[in-house]
Design an enzyme around this catalytic site. Structure first.
Site, PDB file in Angstrom:
ATOM      1  N   LYS A 227     -10.325   0.277  -2.599  1.00 48.86           N
ATOM      2  CA  LYS A 227     -10.283   0.004  -1.165  1.00 48.86           C
ATOM      3  C   LYS A 227     -10.545   1.278  -0.368  1.00 48.86           C
ATOM      4  O   LYS A 227      -9.679   2.133  -0.266  1.00 48.86           O
ATOM      5  CB  LYS A 227      -8.912  -0.575  -0.782  1.00 48.86           C
ATOM      6  CG  LYS A 227      -8.720  -0.768   0.724  1.00 48.86           C
ATOM      7  CD  LYS A 227      -7.378  -1.408   1.046  1.00 48.86           C
ATOM      8  CE  LYS A 227      -7.099  -1.378   2.539  1.00 48.86           C
ATOM      9  NZ  LYS A 227      -5.765  -1.883   2.884  1.00 48.86           N
TER      10      LYS A 227
ATOM     11  N   LYS B 177      -6.888   3.272  -3.398  1.00 48.94           N
ATOM     12  CA  LYS B 177      -7.323   3.261  -1.997  1.00 48.94           C
ATOM     13  C   LYS B 177      -7.528   4.691  -1.531  1.00 48.94           C
ATOM     14  O   LYS B 177      -6.746   5.575  -1.884  1.00 48.94           O
ATOM     15  CB  LYS B 177      -6.242   2.542  -1.179  1.00 48.94           C
ATOM     16  CG  LYS B 177      -6.419   2.551   0.317  1.00 48.94           C
ATOM     17  CD  LYS B 177      -5.375   1.657   0.997  1.00 48.94           C
ATOM     18  CE  LYS B 177      -5.309   1.892   2.485  1.00 48.94           C
ATOM     19  NZ  LYS B 177      -4.252   1.126   3.153  1.00 48.94           N
TER      20      LYS B 177
ATOM     21  N   ASP C   3       0.855  -1.182   0.000  1.00 48.97           N
ATOM     22  CA  ASP C   3       0.000   0.000   0.000  1.00 48.97           C
ATOM     23  C   ASP C   3       0.895   1.237   0.000  1.00 48.97           C
ATOM     24  O   ASP C   3       1.509   1.553   1.013  1.00 48.97           O
ATOM     25  CB  ASP C   3      -0.906   0.022   1.238  1.00 48.97           C
ATOM     26  CG  ASP C   3      -1.982  -1.060   1.194  1.00 48.97           C
ATOM     27  OD1 ASP C   3      -1.763  -2.090   0.529  1.00 48.97           O
ATOM     28  OD2 ASP C   3      -3.035  -0.874   1.822  1.00 48.97           O
TER      29      ASP C   3
END
Lengths: 331, 286
Positions: free
Chosen positions: A267, A231, A163
């Protein structure tokens, strides 16, 4: 139990090639991103609010709760994290409700890079992935070579997913190419020696992007640079994930698939604490992006307390009476 | 000039320091003593009960963590505010229950006195039911009462004195509560909630639901996050039995008294029922 696909979806040089014109220069990239249609703020918020009013009950609710559990990236990103805490979290990710063997496991655990090896060992061959935040999380304020070393380090320790955070300073001052090239470089650093590839999730920190237009631009920028997932937030900045922001990102991945045939995951992370909120997100995924995204390979929740609420709701359906926080773990 | 229209009040629930309508959108008609229309009250659903328990649970840490002295002050403050609004309560009692002005005054007096009485107990109950225990060893051994947690209360009829008699002992000792008000006379309970909302009582310590006892009470009795239940207001023995059985599932403390004279000075058991005794051993001379 849903098992995640072991191989990365087919993104790579072909995707970069598809957008070679748009990303050829700073000005071409700006022209492309500013050429995207603007977001109608009032309309987007109204649509998201309307989607949040759907009533999901009985069997549909039971299905939604189990699906949401399989989509959770169980997260601990605190300065005070210990190896013991990460191990406990991994045990919970594999068996969220130890009293019920029918309870699915979560998609992944999300930790800092130095905890990857511990998490990897604890999870073994359970099929639960290890996601590591990298690139000077959460601020993203470090030199590129440090960010790349951070990423390579996590991949080497065995992280299945990375991430990364984008450089919001560069993005907001309009240096889009710099952000683009950084994502491309981090993606390259996700390569494993065996030819495999860690999934790359790109965090925008939408709470700092100021406008919905910027969220749409960042989504396209990251997708063109080869992100597997986009995300919303780090969870360290308020507001974190909101329904309208997630909806705009879902529109972007839907449009991207129409344009290129390639799917990108979404996400939302941070601030999703209740089952009711999670179900609102699932309704939005289904309505905006479509059923294909209702899968832990394409939609995740970055959360920690959400899982307990999902488990309590699950137990309410199973036993017929309300459960309480005394019956789930403290974490 | 046209005649002035009366402004009719909508009676709502009291959850987490706020006055929301029922999540279900339902309401029911409350009749006055002569059977005429008095007002509409919210008819709470199981989800309102769930929200109320959640509010009570999150208020518990802060409320039980206050000093007993401070809790006594807050309960005393409720009595003060009630005293200043006594005319309103006397009028409400007369219209809803049809009692005489003298009787209404007696009930309001008793309710205020009851609050003051319990406020005084806040910092004294520990000395009375706790203690230093002599043990056969080189240890100090202390017992101290601690609040149980979230208490569900089915309030008896007699809307003001009945409600005060069951709520005050529970909150004085540091518990938080969810109360189902008397089904035929819920309005005074909500007016009392307005008094509590403006008297330093933190939101969520007392939550008042109005509606059908038979509908809501089983959800509270079976709720795993409720630590005790007071069945004073349950008149149907069949329902009482069902509730006791449901409460046994997670070992709730249950209070199911017989008929009580609410005007008489109460015993301590309303407070002690929802206290747990913690005993600690301290080595001496180290």
């Amino acid at each position: 139990m849903t098992t995640l696909k072991a191989t990365a979806p087919p993104v790579g040089p072909d995707r970069l090639a598809a957008f070679a014109d748009a990303t050829a220069s700073e000005s071409a990239l700006r022209r492309f991103l500013h050429g995207l249609p603007g977001v109608d703020q009032v309309g987007a918020e109204q649509r998201a609010a309307a989607l949040g009013t759907r009533s999901i009950k009985t069997t549909a609710k039971a299905f939604a709760l189990d699906l949401a559990i399989t989509m959770v990236d169980l997260t601990t990103l605190e300065g005070m994290d210990t190896h013991g805490k990460v191990k406990a979290l991994c045990a919970k990710a594999m068996h969220p409700d130890p009293t019920d063997p029918g309870c699915p496991s979560t998609a992944a655990v999300c930790v800092y890079p130095d905890m990857v090896a511990t998490a990897k060992r604890a999870l073994g061959s359970s099929g639960v992935h290890v996601a590591a935040v990298a690139t000077a999380f959460p601020s993203g304020r470090a030199a590129l070579d440090i960010k790349l070393a951070d990423t390579a380090d996590a991949v080497e320790a065995g992280a299945d997913e990375i991430d990364m955070v984008i450089d919001r300073g560069a993005f907001l001052s309009g240096r889009y190419l710099e952000v683009f090239e950084e994502i491309v470089a981090v993606r390259a650093a996700c390569a494993r020696p065996d030819g495999g590839h860690a999934h790359l999730k790109v965090i925008f920190e939408t709470g700092e992007l100021q406008t919905y237009d910027n969220v749409r631009r960042a989504s396209w920028l990251a997708m063109m640079a080869g992100a597997h997932f986009i995300k919303t937030s780090t969870g360290k900045v308020q507001p974190a994930a909101t329904l309208p922001v997630t909806m705009i990102m879902l529109e972007a991945v839907r449009d991207f698939r129409e344009a290129t045939g390639q799917m990108v995951g979404v996400k939302p992370a941070g601030g999703i604490r209740h089952s009711k909120d999670a179900i609102k997100y699932l309704v939005t995924v289904n309505e905006i992006a479509g059923e294909d995204w209702l899968d832990p390979d394409w939609f995740r929740f970055g959360a920690s307390t959400l899982l307990n609420d999902l488990l309590m709701q699950r137990s309410k359906i199973k036993t017929g009476h309300y459960s309480g926080p005394d019956y789930v773990t403290l974490d | 000039m046209s005649a002035r229209l009366d402004v009719k009040k909508t009676y709502k629930l009291y959850i987490d320091g706020e006055f929301p309508r029922s999540e279900s959108g339902r309401s029911y008609v409350v009749a006055d003593a002569k059977g005429g229309f008095l007002a509409n009250a919210s008819q709470a659903s199981r989800k309102d009960a769930r929200d109320a328990v959640r509010a009570a649970r999150s208020a518990f840490g802060g409320w039980s963590g206050r000093t007993a002295y401070n809790r006594g002050q807050v309960v005393y403050r409720i009595a003060e505010v009630l005293e200043s609004r006594r005319d309103q309560f006397e009028a409400e009692l007369r219209s809803s229950e049809g009692v005489t002005p003298a009787k209404a005054r007696t009930f309001v007096d008793a309710a205020i006195d009851r609050l003051v009485w319990y406020a005084g107990w806040a910092d004294k109950i520990a000395q009375v039911v706790g203690g230093a225990n002599p043990v056969a060893g080189p240890y100090f051994n202390h017992s101290a009462p601690e609040p149980s947690g979230v208490i569900a209360i089915i309030a008896p009829a007699g809307p003001l004195l009945g409600l005060v008699s069951v709520v005050a002992p529970v909150i004085t000792t540091g518990n938080t509560c969810v109360v189902i008000a008397s089904e035929p006379h819920p309005l005074t309970a909500i007016t009392l909630a307005e008094v509590m909302a403006t008297s330093d009582l933190p939101g969520g310590v007392v939550n008042v639901l109005t509606g059908s006892v038979a509908e809501i009470a089983p959800w509270l009795a079976s709720h795993s996050d409720v630590n005790g239940i007071d069945l004073t207001g349950v008149t149907d023995p069949g329902l009482g039995r069902t509730l006791e059985e449901a409460a046994a599932e997670n070992l709730k403390r249950v209070r199911r008294p017989g008929l009580e004279d609410l005007l008489a000075t109460p015993a301590l058991d309303r407070m002690t029922k929802f206290l747990e005794t913690k005993t600690v051993w301290h080595p001496m001379g180290l």
